[in-house]
Design an enzyme around this catalytic site. Structure first.
Site, PDB file in Angstrom:
ATOM      1  N   LYS A  92       0.833  -1.214   0.000  1.00  0.00           N
ATOM      2  CA  LYS A  92       0.000   0.000   0.000  1.00  0.00           C
ATOM      3  C   LYS A  92       0.861   1.255   0.000  1.00  0.00           C
ATOM      4  CE  LYS A  92      -4.253  -1.763   2.121  1.00  0.00           C
ATOM      5  NZ  LYS A  92      -3.920  -3.180   2.228  1.00  0.00           N
ATOM      6  N   ARG A 141      -6.535  -8.312  -9.335  1.00  0.00           N
ATOM      7  CA  ARG A 141      -7.199  -9.597  -9.580  1.00  0.00           C
ATOM      8  C   ARG A 141      -8.670  -9.341  -9.870  1.00  0.00           C
ATOM      9  NH1 ARG A 141     -10.112  -9.619  -4.988  1.00  0.00           N
ATOM     10  NH2 ARG A 141      -9.146  -8.890  -3.056  1.00  0.00           N
TER      11      ARG A 141
END
Length: 664
Positions: A116, A291
């Site tokens: 992140k 994804r």
């Protein structure tokens, strides 16, 4: 297009990928753990390989074993689904090195977005707006505390390496920072093997809006509009919908452009989701999931696009089938995630065998994605999702009505589910107005998880009548050997010589006991219920499914038995009672309040007290990890630890006595 594909996953997403791959004519190879030998995805595939023991760390996370299975099966591509290895850059590289297509983005893109901190640095460079916070590499506690004080409270501590609500803590004030940081780091290490965290300003009432993006090998990138995923608990999505209700057109346009810019900035390939926090008129980058998302069906239903097919085509080198100006939105779609969990008991996971599993027909804008079947077991090893039910409508109100009706028609027995909780969300005024934020469920939890009231008479009637039917069936089987077809002893309708008769049954709901009398008389059958005696009639529609008339009311009920437990499903509600077996006495008394037992099967992560130690009510006693979540068991009252019956690292069964606490 390649000709064969291995699906490196299980459950609902494995079944979902197989359906599209089959339609495209691909040979499908499944992998499975020892716990999944008879799973639905194994049955659907053309061939399947066992890859290890039940724990994911010994099977679905073993990239080398999965690659070996792919080579043995002759698979040309691997689809990772979501979860497990889907965002593992090392696995993506290993697939490429083995000459097998990884149906996902390049390893470099996964790594960039997997952290992140790094992701936010890249997004800042690409001009994507960020939530103010600390995203640095320095992880010294003193530095983090200094940055937290500079940022101000409340703030969010987030695991840098993962998502799904794991390794995430809201810290309300400076005094709670150390405890919140330690908890987030501990959970992050357990879930991702990395305790690196970042700090962000806590936005008290944002909406969670995400953009579905796609990019191919030919430089073309598009977004497929947005989804609103604001209805969450423990930072995990519960209800998702597309498009996002009441999103201003300028924000929608800017958010889509920012998401595409994010994909281009990391040279992305395939399907991805860029997640934003929307607060007022501003939006901020939160993270990018490299994804397919769990909630992808709502996007498919409003665009008419099969996102798995697009993944396979892009992975095989084909260009995106449609350009941005060719993509349009039609109607509205809402998805509800059905989990085996108990909302009335802190959403603890529920494990067990699915005695019954029934879904509505996939028509009139309905879609059901599931990876389990009736008779399958929900275990402690994997995510407890049972299914996703999705409804489409010409408008949001129509989609809402269809989804609610579909949930009424969803019947689950054997494990506790969150179906009633989902219906409560759909019916809540805030949700119906299209205005929930990410704190909606926590703010309205009491109304969304009401306590179950008194057991209705019709539930007791269904229990007693079904019990009568089951016993009659057994009696018929026992009497089948009689040579006289006219013998009264072959009758199973309560007949007695020269008299009326009755049978008594006692059902238990916790500490409440209900005595029901069935009376067999010349006028037919009647029941003595708490509200009085009423005439009844029963007809079996199908096995364990009955049409019942109680007085002037007619209804249908499904009644199932498992040992002494009885499950009654009526009009979307589920009741679980126990039949008191008078031959063996009443069930054992409930465990005393000082005996702390495991609420579910799991692993003891830490024992926080010692034998003989004095503790206060609410003091943490031990931490238990189950279904990828950490649960802290606390003292129900002041007292002294009389005995400890577990150790850190031990696997325990549901109901195991872990600690005995003597009252002070």
């Amino acid at each position: 297009m390649f000709q064969s594909i291995l699906i490196a996953n299980r459950g609902e997403i494995a079944c979902r990928v197989i359906r599209t791959a089959r339609r495209l004519g691909l040979r499908c190879i499944a992998v499975y753990s020892e716990a999944d030998a008879d799973a639905a995805h194994v049955e659907m595939a053309d061939s399947a390989f066992c890859i290890g023991a039940a724990p994911a760390s010994e099977s679905y996370l073993k990239g080398d074993v999965i690659l070996a299975a792919a080579k043995e099966a002759g698979a040309e591509a691997i689809h990772p689904g979501y979860g497990f290895l889907s965002e593992n850059a090392d696995f993506a590289e290993a697939c490429s090195a083995a000459g097998i297509v990884f149906v996902g983005p390049p390893a470099a893109a996964i790594r960039a977005m997997g952290s992140k901190s790094e992701a936010k640095a890249i997004m800042e460079g690409a001009g994507v707006p960020l939530v103010p916070g600390y995203h640095g590499d320095a992880q010294d506690v003193a530095i983090l505390k200094k940055e937290a004080d500079k940022l101000g409270f409340p703030l969010m501590v987030k695991a840098s390496a993962g998502g799904g609500g794991k390794g995430m803590r809201i810290v309300e004030d400076a005094g709670d920072f150390s405890a919140g940081l330690e908890a987030a780091q501990r959970e992050a290490m357990a879930a991702f093997g990395d305790d690196h965290v970042l700090l962000e300003r806590f936005l008290p009432s944002p909406r969670h809006v995400e953009i579905q993006v796609f990019r191919d090998d030919h430089g073309k990138a598009v977004h497929l509009f947005e989804r609103d995923c604001s209805s969450q608990r423990r930072h995990q999505k519960v209800i998702e919908e597309a498009p996002a209700p009441d999103l201003p057109a300028p924000v929608r346009k800017a958010m889509g452009a920012a998401a595409v810019a994010a994909a281009v900035a990391i040279d992305y390939r395939g399907a991805g989701t860029v997640e934003f926090l929307f607060d007022g008129e501003a939006f901020y980058f939160m993270e990018m999931n490299t994804r397919l998302q769990v909630e992808h069906p709502v996007t498919e239903m409003i665009t008419g696009v099969d996102l798995v097919e697009w993944q396979l085509r892009v992975a095989s080198g084909e260009p995106l089938p449609l350009a941005q100006d060719e993509l349009t939105v039609s109607g509205h779609a809402i998805e509800a995630r059905i989990y085996a969990e108990d909302p009335g008991n802190g959403f603890l996971p529920s494990t067990g065998r699915l005695l019954y599993l029934g879904f509505p027909a996939e028509e009139d804008g309905l879609r059901v994605d599931s990876g389990v079947r009736q008779g399958d077991a929900v275990t402690v090893y994997y995510d407890p999702m049972i299914a996703k039910v999705v409804a489409w409508g010409e408008d949001r109100e129509t989609a809402l009505r269809r989804l609610d009706r579909a949930l009424v028609q969803t019947e689950i027995a054997g494990v506790t589910s969150n179906v009633a909780f989902l219906r409560a969300i759909l019916g809540h005024g805030v949700f119906r107005r299209g205005a929930p934020d990410t704190g909606f469920i926590d703010q309205h939890r009491e109304g969304l998880v009401p306590e179950q009231g008194a057991v209705p008479d019709k539930v007791l009637a269904a229990l007693a009548l079904a019990e009568m039917r089951w016993r009659s069936r057994q009696a018929r089987l026992a009497a089948a050997g009689s040579g006289d077809p006219y013998s009264p002893w072959r009758l199973t309708n309560g007949w007695r010589l020269n008299s009326e008769t009755h049978s008594d049954l006692t059902f238990l709901d916790g500490e409440d006991a209900f005595l029901i009398s069935l009376h067999f008389g010349p006028e037919g059958l009647s029941l003595a219920l708490p509200s009085g005696e009423q005439a009844v009639r029963i007809e079996e529609i199908a096995e364990d499914h009955y049409a019942i008339r109680l007085g002037q009311e007619s209804f249908r009920a499904r009644v199932l038995g498992d040992g002494e437990q009885r499950w009654v499903l009526i009009d979307g509600a589920v009741y679980v009672l126990a039949l008191q077996d008078l031959l063996h006495g009443a069930p054992a008394e409930a465990t005393g309040s000082g005996r702390i037992t495991a609420p579910m099967p799991g692993k003891v992560m830490a024992v926080l007290v010692g034998a003989g130690e004095e503790v206060a009510q609410g003091a943490p006693l031990l931490r238990l990890e189950a279904m990828k979540m950490e649960h802290t068991l606390t003292a129900p009252h002041d007292g002294r630890i009389e005995s400890l019956n577990c150790t850190a690292g031990e696997l325990v069964d549901e109901g195991s006595e872990l600690v005995v606490l003597a009252e002070a």
